[in-house]
Write a protein that holds these residues in place. Sequence first.
Motif, PDB file in Angstrom:
ATOM      1  N   LEU A 286       0.772  -1.489   0.428  1.00 61.19           N
ATOM      2  CA  LEU A 286      -0.214  -0.403   0.052  1.00 61.19           C
ATOM      3  C   LEU A 286       0.843   1.310  -0.329  1.00 61.19           C
ATOM      4  O   LEU A 286       0.689   2.008  -0.189  1.00 61.19           O
ATOM      5  CB  LEU A 286      -0.674   0.392   0.936  1.00 61.19           C
ATOM      6  N   ARG A 287       1.277   0.889   0.895  1.00 60.38           N
ATOM      7  CA  ARG A 287       2.882   2.190   1.039  1.00 60.38           C
ATOM      8  C   ARG A 287       3.514   2.101  -0.184  1.00 60.38           C
ATOM      9  O   ARG A 287       4.155   3.611  -0.763  1.00 60.38           O
ATOM     10  CB  ARG A 287       4.405   2.663   1.832  1.00 60.38           C
ATOM     11  N   LYS A 288       4.192   1.818  -1.019  1.00 61.14           N
ATOM     12  CA  LYS A 288       4.786   1.970  -2.309  1.00 61.14           C
ATOM     13  C   LYS A 288       3.053   2.593  -3.840  1.00 61.14           C
ATOM     14  O   LYS A 288       3.934   3.317  -4.747  1.00 61.14           O
ATOM     15  CB  LYS A 288       4.591  -0.254  -2.880  1.00 61.14           C
ATOM     16  N   PHE A 289       2.605   1.820  -3.790  1.00 56.95           N
ATOM     17  CA  PHE A 289       1.424   1.964  -4.219  1.00 56.95           C
ATOM     18  C   PHE A 289       1.170   3.330  -4.179  1.00 56.95           C
ATOM     19  O   PHE A 289       0.712   4.651  -5.045  1.00 56.95           O
ATOM     20  CB  PHE A 289       0.009   1.388  -4.265  1.00 56.95           C
ATOM     21  N   ILE A 290       0.744   4.340  -3.048  1.00 59.21           N
ATOM     22  CA  ILE A 290       0.585   5.313  -2.780  1.00 59.21           C
ATOM     23  C   ILE A 290       1.184   6.385  -3.042  1.00 59.21           C
ATOM     24  O   ILE A 290       1.450   7.271  -3.573  1.00 59.21           O
ATOM     25  CB  ILE A 290       0.572   6.066  -1.332  1.00 59.21           C
ATOM     26  N   GLY A 291       2.784   5.841  -2.809  1.00 56.43           N
ATOM     27  CA  GLY A 291       3.968   6.842  -3.517  1.00 56.43           C
ATOM     28  C   GLY A 291       3.821   6.601  -4.490  1.00 56.43           C
ATOM     29  O   GLY A 291       4.951   7.679  -5.298  1.00 56.43           O
ATOM     30  N   THR A 292       3.313   5.252  -5.847  1.00 59.05           N
ATOM     31  CA  THR A 292       3.677   6.264  -6.821  1.00 59.05           C
ATOM     32  C   THR A 292       2.970   6.718  -7.168  1.00 59.05           C
ATOM     33  O   THR A 292       2.922   7.633  -8.610  1.00 59.05           O
ATOM     34  CB  THR A 292       3.307   4.498  -7.377  1.00 59.05           C
ATOM     35  N   LEU A 293       1.280   6.837  -7.012  1.00 62.81           N
ATOM     36  CA  LEU A 293       0.360   7.493  -7.360  1.00 62.81           C
ATOM     37  C   LEU A 293       1.302   9.198  -7.301  1.00 62.81           C
ATOM     38  O   LEU A 293       0.649  10.080  -7.858  1.00 62.81           O
ATOM     39  CB  LEU A 293      -0.652   7.322  -6.857  1.00 62.81           C
TER      40      LEU A 293
ATOM     41  N   ILE B 195       4.194  10.095  -6.493  1.00 66.58           N
ATOM     42  CA  ILE B 195       4.726  10.713  -7.634  1.00 66.58           C
ATOM     43  C   ILE B 195       5.016  10.073  -9.255  1.00 66.58           C
ATOM     44  O   ILE B 195       5.022  12.105  -9.222  1.00 66.58           O
ATOM     45  CB  ILE B 195       6.007   9.110  -7.803  1.00 66.58           C
ATOM     46  N   ILE B 196       3.949  10.379 -10.060  1.00 62.10           N
ATOM     47  CA  ILE B 196       3.029  11.036 -11.230  1.00 62.10           C
ATOM     48  C   ILE B 196       2.169  12.324 -11.215  1.00 62.10           C
ATOM     49  O   ILE B 196       2.569  12.846 -12.004  1.00 62.10           O
ATOM     50  CB  ILE B 196       1.722   9.521 -11.749  1.00 62.10           C
ATOM     51  N   VAL B 197       1.556  12.627  -9.762  1.00 61.45           N
ATOM     52  CA  VAL B 197       1.039  13.466 -10.061  1.00 61.45           C
ATOM     53  C   VAL B 197       1.879  14.238  -9.974  1.00 61.45           C
ATOM     54  O   VAL B 197       1.805  15.662 -10.309  1.00 61.45           O
ATOM     55  CB  VAL B 197      -0.337  13.510  -8.422  1.00 61.45           C
TER      56      VAL B 197
ATOM     57  N   ILE C 115      13.636  15.570  -8.827  1.00 63.09           N
ATOM     58  CA  ILE C 115      14.361  14.795  -8.128  1.00 63.09           C
ATOM     59  C   ILE C 115      14.293  14.561  -6.345  1.00 63.09           C
ATOM     60  O   ILE C 115      14.007  13.547  -5.955  1.00 63.09           O
ATOM     61  CB  ILE C 115      15.789  14.913  -8.478  1.00 63.09           C
ATOM     62  N   VAL C 116      14.154  16.033  -6.123  1.00 63.10           N
ATOM     63  CA  VAL C 116      14.355  16.595  -4.721  1.00 63.10           C
ATOM     64  C   VAL C 116      13.177  16.518  -4.251  1.00 63.10           C
ATOM     65  O   VAL C 116      12.864  15.330  -2.798  1.00 63.10           O
ATOM     66  CB  VAL C 116      14.608  17.530  -4.577  1.00 63.10           C
ATOM     67  N   PRO C 117      11.344  16.639  -4.387  1.00 65.42           N
ATOM     68  CA  PRO C 117      10.513  15.117  -3.612  1.00 65.42           C
ATOM     69  C   PRO C 117      10.539  14.152  -4.186  1.00 65.42           C
ATOM     70  O   PRO C 117       9.914  13.947  -3.082  1.00 65.42           O
ATOM     71  CB  PRO C 117       9.386  16.700  -3.533  1.00 65.42           C
ATOM     72  N   ALA C 118      11.035  13.861  -4.675  1.00 64.18           N
ATOM     73  CA  ALA C 118      11.054  12.191  -5.465  1.00 64.18           C
ATOM     74  C   ALA C 118      11.266  11.163  -4.926  1.00 64.18           C
ATOM     75  O   ALA C 118      10.608  10.366  -4.454  1.00 64.18           O
ATOM     76  CB  ALA C 118      10.986  12.244  -7.233  1.00 64.18           C
TER      77      ALA C 118
END
Length: 72
Positions: free
Chosen positions: A5-12, A14-16, A53-56
Amino acid sequence: MPVRLRKFIGTLIIIVLVVVYALVANTIATYKLAESQWYVHLAYFLFTGLLWIVPAMLVIRWMEGPPRPKQR
């Protein structure tokens, strides 16, 4: 929070982040740098191209963090 779930939320996130950041950076460039020299454009896009890259990196660090132990 489960790792998947953490990786799914993080992926979303990063895309946004990338989409919104690209739109904002290009809008600023369109309105503020229209009459500037080529080297100003180069410097601006080099800087803004690397700045996201910093916030990502912070989001990825959060995604890869250790899971919290379960409390009973």
